[in-house]
Write a protein that holds these residues in place. Structure first.
Motif, mmCIF file in Angstrom:
data_model
loop_
_atom_site.group_PDB
_atom_site.id
_atom_site.type_symbol
_atom_site.label_atom_id
_atom_site.label_comp_id
_atom_site.label_asym_id
_atom_site.label_seq_id
_atom_site.Cartn_x
_atom_site.Cartn_y
_atom_site.Cartn_z
ATOM 1 N N GLN A 177 0.832 -1.154 0.139
ATOM 2 C CA GLN A 177 0.114 0.164 0.067
ATOM 3 C C GLN A 177 0.802 1.143 -0.128
ATOM 4 O O GLN A 177 1.958 1.168 0.380
ATOM 5 C CB GLN A 177 -0.899 -0.159 1.206
ATOM 6 C CG GLN A 177 -2.080 -1.225 1.247
ATOM 7 C CD GLN A 177 -2.806 -1.025 2.378
ATOM 8 O OE1 GLN A 177 -2.422 -0.404 3.569
ATOM 9 N NE2 GLN A 177 -3.767 -2.017 2.989
ATOM 10 N N ILE A 178 0.236 2.299 -0.767
ATOM 11 C CA ILE A 178 0.962 3.669 -0.370
ATOM 12 C C ILE A 178 0.006 4.598 0.240
ATOM 13 O O ILE A 178 -1.053 4.783 -0.284
ATOM 14 C CB ILE A 178 1.343 4.206 -1.928
ATOM 15 C CG1 ILE A 178 2.165 3.200 -2.766
ATOM 16 C CG2 ILE A 178 1.883 5.329 -1.956
ATOM 17 C CD1 ILE A 178 3.733 3.151 -2.151
ATOM 18 N N LYS A 179 0.878 5.276 1.156
ATOM 19 C CA LYS A 179 0.177 6.308 1.778
ATOM 20 C C LYS A 179 0.699 7.631 1.441
ATOM 21 O O LYS A 179 2.111 8.227 1.562
ATOM 22 C CB LYS A 179 0.078 6.187 3.427
ATOM 23 C CG LYS A 179 -0.463 7.224 4.360
ATOM 24 C CD LYS A 179 0.016 7.396 5.587
ATOM 25 C CE LYS A 179 -1.105 6.216 6.217
ATOM 26 N NZ LYS A 179 -0.876 5.998 7.699
ATOM 27 N N LEU A 180 0.010 8.589 1.048
ATOM 28 C CA LEU A 180 0.232 10.044 0.735
ATOM 29 C C LEU A 180 -0.300 10.865 1.725
ATOM 30 O O LEU A 180 -1.581 11.064 1.683
ATOM 31 C CB LEU A 180 -0.139 10.275 -0.639
ATOM 32 C CG LEU A 180 0.431 9.461 -1.591
ATOM 33 C CD1 LEU A 180 -0.394 9.942 -3.197
ATOM 34 C CD2 LEU A 180 1.652 9.263 -2.000
ATOM 35 N N VAL A 181 0.362 11.617 2.504
ATOM 36 C CA VAL A 181 -0.310 12.752 3.538
ATOM 37 C C VAL A 181 1.001 13.674 3.886
ATOM 38 O O VAL A 181 2.222 13.035 4.327
ATOM 39 C CB VAL A 181 -0.550 11.711 4.695
ATOM 40 C CG1 VAL A 181 0.422 10.933 5.304
ATOM 41 C CG2 VAL A 181 -1.253 12.696 5.700
ATOM 42 N N PRO A 182 0.516 14.790 3.721
ATOM 43 C CA PRO A 182 -0.331 15.465 3.192
ATOM 44 C C PRO A 182 0.096 15.495 1.728
ATOM 45 O O PRO A 182 0.937 14.842 1.398
ATOM 46 C CB PRO A 182 -0.561 16.942 3.664
ATOM 47 C CG PRO A 182 1.010 17.046 3.885
ATOM 48 C CD PRO A 182 1.402 15.873 4.466
ATOM 49 N N LEU A 183 -0.826 15.889 0.793
ATOM 50 C CA LEU A 183 -0.549 15.962 -0.769
ATOM 51 C C LEU A 183 -0.962 17.118 -1.328
ATOM 52 O O LEU A 183 -1.934 17.752 -0.697
ATOM 53 C CB LEU A 183 -0.690 14.821 -1.531
ATOM 54 C CG LEU A 183 -2.384 14.548 -1.627
ATOM 55 C CD1 LEU A 183 -2.879 15.327 -2.751
ATOM 56 C CD2 LEU A 183 -2.632 12.905 -1.892
ATOM 57 N N LYS A 184 -0.314 17.559 -2.401
ATOM 58 C CA LYS A 184 -0.712 18.825 -3.075
ATOM 59 C C LYS A 184 -0.124 18.494 -4.617
ATOM 60 O O LYS A 184 1.130 18.359 -4.905
ATOM 61 C CB LYS A 184 -0.316 20.132 -2.733
ATOM 62 C CG LYS A 184 -0.885 21.430 -3.282
ATOM 63 C CD LYS A 184 -0.600 22.555 -2.469
ATOM 64 C CE LYS A 184 -1.144 23.949 -3.090
ATOM 65 N NZ LYS A 184 -0.875 24.963 -2.272
ATOM 66 N N PHE A 185 -1.023 18.651 -5.488
ATOM 67 C CA PHE A 185 -0.567 18.317 -6.908
ATOM 68 C C PHE A 185 -1.264 19.568 -7.940
ATOM 69 O O PHE A 185 -2.079 19.920 -7.737
ATOM 70 C CB PHE A 185 -0.985 16.985 -7.383
ATOM 71 C CG PHE A 185 -0.549 15.802 -6.903
ATOM 72 C CD1 PHE A 185 0.476 15.499 -6.585
ATOM 73 C CD2 PHE A 185 -1.855 14.917 -6.390
ATOM 74 C CE1 PHE A 185 0.872 14.142 -6.085
ATOM 75 C CE2 PHE A 185 -1.390 13.843 -5.637
ATOM 76 C CZ PHE A 185 -0.213 13.200 -5.561
#
Length: 243
Positions: A177-185
């Protein structure tokens, strides 16, 4: 946490404060590349900003996020990407752009494919892999890979950025699994290479709005209760006066 798999020992892991990388060795005992070291406990991944520019020198992708790999076996293991070790590469096209984040020796990677469709952009594919140091002396080397394809993740209007402070957990495979936190694209259109107006994710919106809705509902219920009480009291008083 549960007990370690047979033949595996948590003591093989580095103690707290030690780097989460360990050098691999060739047949002659010479160090080669630093392999990721899986950790038994979760930690907040460090935040990094990754920029990809086209041949014209203009930014076509900008991403700010923390990335954590989660390996699921008999136990759950964690590894966070260190932005200072990441090599950024990719491709800038008119309708498709790719951002690749890679550790030295290709020990770990995360690739995000952005697509522009009409007036919006989104991530249509993610690929990832992790080749960590075995979690015990007798454990075999193993690479964990995953793919998400044909999705429309983190959709935003062209010229705007997608932002989410809440964690996003992506199921890449049965073991990864991949966790993205926080994120902005933001992709394709970035004025002067900077982020545009933020598009808030639903998780953040709900966290912000739900307390307001709940508070307003409670106030409304209390107001109805008070008005009902005053109405009944007034009716009773009028009844007494008639008697």
């Amino acid at each position: 946490m549960g007990s370690s798999p047979p033949g595996c020992y948590d003591s093989w892991l580095p103690p707290p404060g030690v780097s989460s990388f360990s050098p691999a060795y060739d047949s002659e005992g010479q160090p080669q590349i630093a392999l990721p070291v899986l950790q038994p406990t979760e930690a907040t991944p460090p935040l990094g900003t990754y920029i990809l520019k086209g041949l014209d020198g203009k930014t076509c992708i900008k991403a700010t996020m923390g990335v954590e790999f989660i390996v699921i076996q008999k136990k759950t293991w964690y590894f966070s990407l260190d932005p200072s070790r990441i090599r950024t590469s990719g491709y800038c096209g008119k309708e498709v752009a790719v951002l690749s984040l890679t550790l030295p020796g290709n020990a770990a990677s995360l690739q995000l494919t952005f697509k522009k469709e009409n007036k919006v952009f989104y991530i249509t594919k993610l690929t990832s892999h992790l080749s960590p140091l075995p979690v015990c002396p007798k454990c075999a080397n193993k690479t964990f890979s995953g793919l998400l394809d044909h999705d429309k993740l983190f959709k935003s209007k062209n010229g705007n950025s997608f932002a989410c402070k809440s964690e996003n957990l992506l199921l890449m495979s049965s073991e990864l699994q991949i966790k993205l936190v926080p994120l902005k694209f933001q992709a394709f259109t970035l004025t002067k290479g900077g982020y545009g107006k933020e598009v808030e994710c639903w998780a953040d919106y709900n966290k912000r709005v739900l307390p307001i809705i709940i508070g307003a509902t409670v106030v409304g219920i209390l107001l109805i209760a008070v008005l009902t009480f005053l109405f009944i009291k007034d009716r009773n008083r009028q009844g007494y006066e008639e008697l």
